[in-house]
Design a protein around this motif. Structure first.
Motif, PDB file in Angstrom:
ATOM      1  N   HIS A  69       0.939  -1.249  -0.118  1.00 15.02           N
ATOM      2  CA  HIS A  69       0.010  -0.065   0.014  1.00 15.02           C
ATOM      3  C   HIS A  69       0.713   1.265  -0.063  1.00 15.02           C
ATOM      4  N   LEU A  70       0.970   2.075  -1.170  1.00 15.35           N
ATOM      5  CA  LEU A  70       1.715   3.095  -1.307  1.00 15.35           C
ATOM      6  C   LEU A  70       0.969   4.258  -1.547  1.00 15.35           C
ATOM      7  N   ALA A  71      -0.292   4.219  -1.993  1.00 12.64           N
ATOM      8  CA  ALA A  71      -1.161   5.363  -2.549  1.00 12.64           C
ATOM      9  C   ALA A  71      -1.363   6.254  -1.138  1.00 12.64           C
ATOM     10  N   ALA A  72      -1.033   7.565  -1.381  1.00 11.99           N
ATOM     11  CA  ALA A  72      -1.216   8.657  -0.492  1.00 11.99           C
ATOM     12  C   ALA A  72      -0.903  10.128  -1.121  1.00 11.99           C
ATOM     13  N   ILE A  73      -1.450  11.104  -0.662  1.00 16.08           N
ATOM     14  CA  ILE A  73      -0.999  12.450  -1.011  1.00 16.08           C
ATOM     15  C   ILE A  73       0.535  12.408  -0.148  1.00 16.08           C
ATOM     16  N   VAL A  74       1.622  12.642  -1.034  1.00 13.59           N
ATOM     17  CA  VAL A  74       2.800  12.613  -0.333  1.00 13.59           C
ATOM     18  C   VAL A  74       3.293  14.140  -0.083  1.00 13.59           C
ATOM     19  N   GLY A  75       3.581  14.248   1.482  1.00 17.25           N
ATOM     20  CA  GLY A  75       4.287  15.855   1.621  1.00 17.25           C
ATOM     21  C   GLY A  75       3.286  16.810   2.516  1.00 17.25           C
ATOM     22  N   ALA A  76       4.034  17.411   3.073  1.00 20.72           N
ATOM     23  CA  ALA A  76       3.060  18.251   4.129  1.00 20.72           C
ATOM     24  C   ALA A  76       2.611  19.489   3.308  1.00 20.72           C
ATOM     25  N   LYS A  77       3.076  19.866   2.255  1.00 17.85           N
ATOM     26  CA  LYS A  77       2.624  21.229   1.643  1.00 17.85           C
ATOM     27  C   LYS A  77       2.134  21.227   0.370  1.00 17.85           C
ATOM     28  N   VAL A  78       1.786  19.949  -0.258  1.00 12.20           N
ATOM     29  CA  VAL A  78       1.370  19.983  -1.746  1.00 12.20           C
ATOM     30  C   VAL A  78      -0.142  20.054  -1.735  1.00 12.20           C
TER      31      VAL A  78
END
Length: 277
Positions: A69-78
């Motif tokens: 499971h790798l699906a995600a919004i990655v990063g704090a400011k995107v």
């Protein structure tokens, strides 16, 4: 194994699929959009929709042995903080619950080094930081990963036969990005936010493979970072300039990372042949 990879079009997803296929596994990728170089069967899935995720897990192919499971919004400011938190936690719950219904007992779910205290505005208790530190999320993104880990731990408590591993990936880079990483040589403070740490996406793929094959039960998280930093200047100089009062545990190589992966299942998890020179 027959494996389902969520977030299959991302940097780690593409590298992970390539390695898993080379190892002889059968892989199905799911994401909102396919990558241009997708090497395995693919299904377009809105990961926020539980029904679509359940269909992907239960109906795309029978007999799935494991999920990456790798699906995600990655990063704090995107994106907006609330959107990041709601999206990431919903996606992970959808995957975990679908796997539970399908009886899948082997799950690798990407976590993040941000749980160690990134951006380290408050100095850590010691160097190198590692999995023994109490989680300290400083953003909605990091908080979403802490919730993911907590939910995973509870799913494993409900089912003692379940294995869920959360690799806490560092700043993921691809080989063609290494030259750009050197831009912070003249201003190391730019990269202070994660202690000048990184990880090659191919090492992320290796970590995924090792996690899938690890003889463990229950939930475990492991920091996954390169053994060196992104800079040519010695680590001791960086520590003296930016964190002079943080104690050092053990010895560090001249360019040794201040983020440790030594708690991970195999100490050789990070491959020397792909380290940043």
């Amino acid at each position: 194994m027959k494996l389902l990879v969520t977030g299959s079009s991302g940097r780690i997803g593409r590298a992970g699929i390539e390695r898993l296929l080379e190892e002889g596994h059968e892989v199905i990728g799911i994401d909102e959009v396919p990558s241009s170089d997708m090497r395995c069967p693919f299904a377009r899935v809105d990961m926020r929709d539980y029904g679509q995720v359940l269909d992907a897990v239960a109906d795309i192919e029978s007999g799935i042995d494991g999920i990456v499971h790798l699906a995600a919004i990655v990063g704090a400011k995107v994106a907006a903080s609330t959107h990041i938190f709601h999206t990431n936690t919903a996606i992970s719950y959808n995957v975990f619950q679908s796997a539970r219904i399908a009886g899948i007992k082997n799950i690798v779910s990407a976590s993040s080094e941000t749980l160690l205290g990134v951006p380290f505005d408050d100095p850590p208790a010691y160097f190198p930081v590692d999995d023994k530190l109490t989680s300290k999320p400083e953003s909605s993104y990091a908080l979403s990963k802490l919730v993911d880990e907590s939910v995973a731990a509870e799913f494993c408590r409900w089912d003692p036969a379940l294995k869920m591993i959360g690799p806490r990936f560092s700043w993921v880079k691809e080989p063609h990005q290494y030259d750009a990483m050197k831009a912070c040589e003249d201003n190391p403070g730019v990269q202070k936010w994660n202690l000048w740490s990184y990880v090659d996406r191919r090492d992320c793929a290796q970590a995924i493979s090792l996690a899938l094959n690890a003889s463990l039960n229950g939930f475990h998280h492991f920091v996954i970072a390169a053994d060196d930093t992104v800079l040519a200047r010695p680590t001791r100089a960086l520590r003296a300039a930016y964190y002079p009062n943080v104690p050092l545990q053990g010895q560090r190589a001249e360019h040794g990372s201040l983020v440790s992966s030594l708690v991970a299942p195999r100490r050789s998890m990070i491959s020397p042949e792909v380290q940043l020179a």
